[in-house]
Design a protein around this motif. Structure first.
Motif, PDB file in Angstrom:
ATOM      1  N   GLY A 100       0.804  -1.223   0.000  1.00 51.66           N
ATOM      2  CA  GLY A 100       0.000   0.000   0.000  1.00 51.66           C
ATOM      3  C   GLY A 100       0.833   1.268   0.000  1.00 51.66           C
ATOM      4  N   LYS A 101       0.183   2.339  -0.457  1.00 57.92           N
ATOM      5  CA  LYS A 101       0.806   3.668  -0.477  1.00 57.92           C
ATOM      6  C   LYS A 101      -0.276   4.698  -0.214  1.00 57.92           C
ATOM      7  N   ALA A 102       0.115   5.787   0.406  1.00 57.41           N
ATOM      8  CA  ALA A 102      -0.823   6.898   0.618  1.00 57.41           C
ATOM      9  C   ALA A 102      -0.080   8.213   0.525  1.00 57.41           C
ATOM     10  N   GLN A 103      -0.707   9.153  -0.133  1.00 49.70           N
ATOM     11  CA  GLN A 103      -0.196  10.524  -0.174  1.00 49.70           C
ATOM     12  C   GLN A 103      -1.375  11.447   0.087  1.00 49.70           C
ATOM     13  N   ILE A 104      -1.286  12.195   1.166  1.00 48.80           N
ATOM     14  CA  ILE A 104      -2.369  13.103   1.579  1.00 48.80           C
ATOM     15  C   ILE A 104      -1.826  14.523   1.539  1.00 48.80           C
ATOM     16  N   GLU A 105      -2.590  15.415   0.948  1.00 52.84           N
ATOM     17  CA  GLU A 105      -2.205  16.832   0.919  1.00 52.84           C
ATOM     18  C   GLU A 105      -3.392  17.648   1.431  1.00 52.84           C
ATOM     19  N   ILE A 106      -3.155  18.388   2.502  1.00 55.82           N
ATOM     20  CA  ILE A 106      -4.225  19.174   3.148  1.00 55.82           C
ATOM     21  C   ILE A 106      -4.047  20.643   2.813  1.00 55.82           C
TER      22      ILE A 106
END
Length: 193
Positions: A67-73
């Motif tokens: 898995g991979k995750a990239q979150i930008e707020i």
């Protein structure tokens, strides 16, 4: 013998190509998702929401290590429920959105913890400062969606959030809990753009 070896090579090549192909990101349902933060001001919990964010998530609960995750707020979307406080939070003493408009998290590792629990580890960058974060979460499928629910705590002063008189942790606690609920269309990758 030569024919069977060449056939084996073709099958092996096809398997390698399938393995090397990057998995597609899941489709995030932003209208059902939310990221909030909970701080304590004079020991009273105060919750605010970040109304805009983007997430790119690749996740298979059977193989979480892939898995991979990239979150930008978008820090300009901070909403504590009062316009005056929202503007203060966007200023230099707090998020300084003019110079640091976004916070980002990029996972470098995901793993299973057992019992439907997982965690994602990676750098979290806020206000130009980067520190390792570990975000425990659960994942479940319900009504045609996949739901990631999780929470983790950061030390706001590590990220220079709350400068000047606001460094006083008796007024605003150093610990801030980040909570997230990200809903995706189960098993449906995002369309290629």
């Amino acid at each position: 013998m030569r024919r069977s070896l060449s056939g084996l090579a073709v099958v092996a090549s096809a398997l390698l190509l399938q393995t090397a192909a990057p998995a597609a990101a899941l489709t995030v349902l932003y209208d059902k998702s939310r990221i909030t933060c909970v701080s304590r001001q004079e020991n009273v919990p105060v919750e605010a929401q970040f109304r805009k964010f983007t997430a790119q998530i690749v996740f298979d609960p059977a193989r979480p290590e892939t898995g991979k995750a990239q979150i930008e707020i978008d820090l300009n979307s901070f909403d504590i429920g009062f316009a005056e406080y929202n503007e203060d939070a966007k200023g230099k003493n707090w998020f300084d959105v003019r110079n640091f408009p976004r916070a980002t998290f990029v996972s470098t590792r995901m793993r299973a913890l057992g019992g439907g629990r997982f965690d994602a580890r990676g750098p979290l960058t806020i206000k130009g400062r980067t520190h390792e974060a570990v975000a425990p979460f659960t994942y479940k499928e319900e009504a045609g969606t996949g739901v990631f629910d999780g929470a983790f705590t950061i030390k706001r002063l590590l990220y220079n959030i709350g400068e000047g008189v606001w460094k006083d942790t008796d007024t605003v606690a150093n610990d801030v809990q980040i909570k997230f609920r990200i809903v995706v269309a189960a098993g449906k990758p995002a369309a290629n753009k």
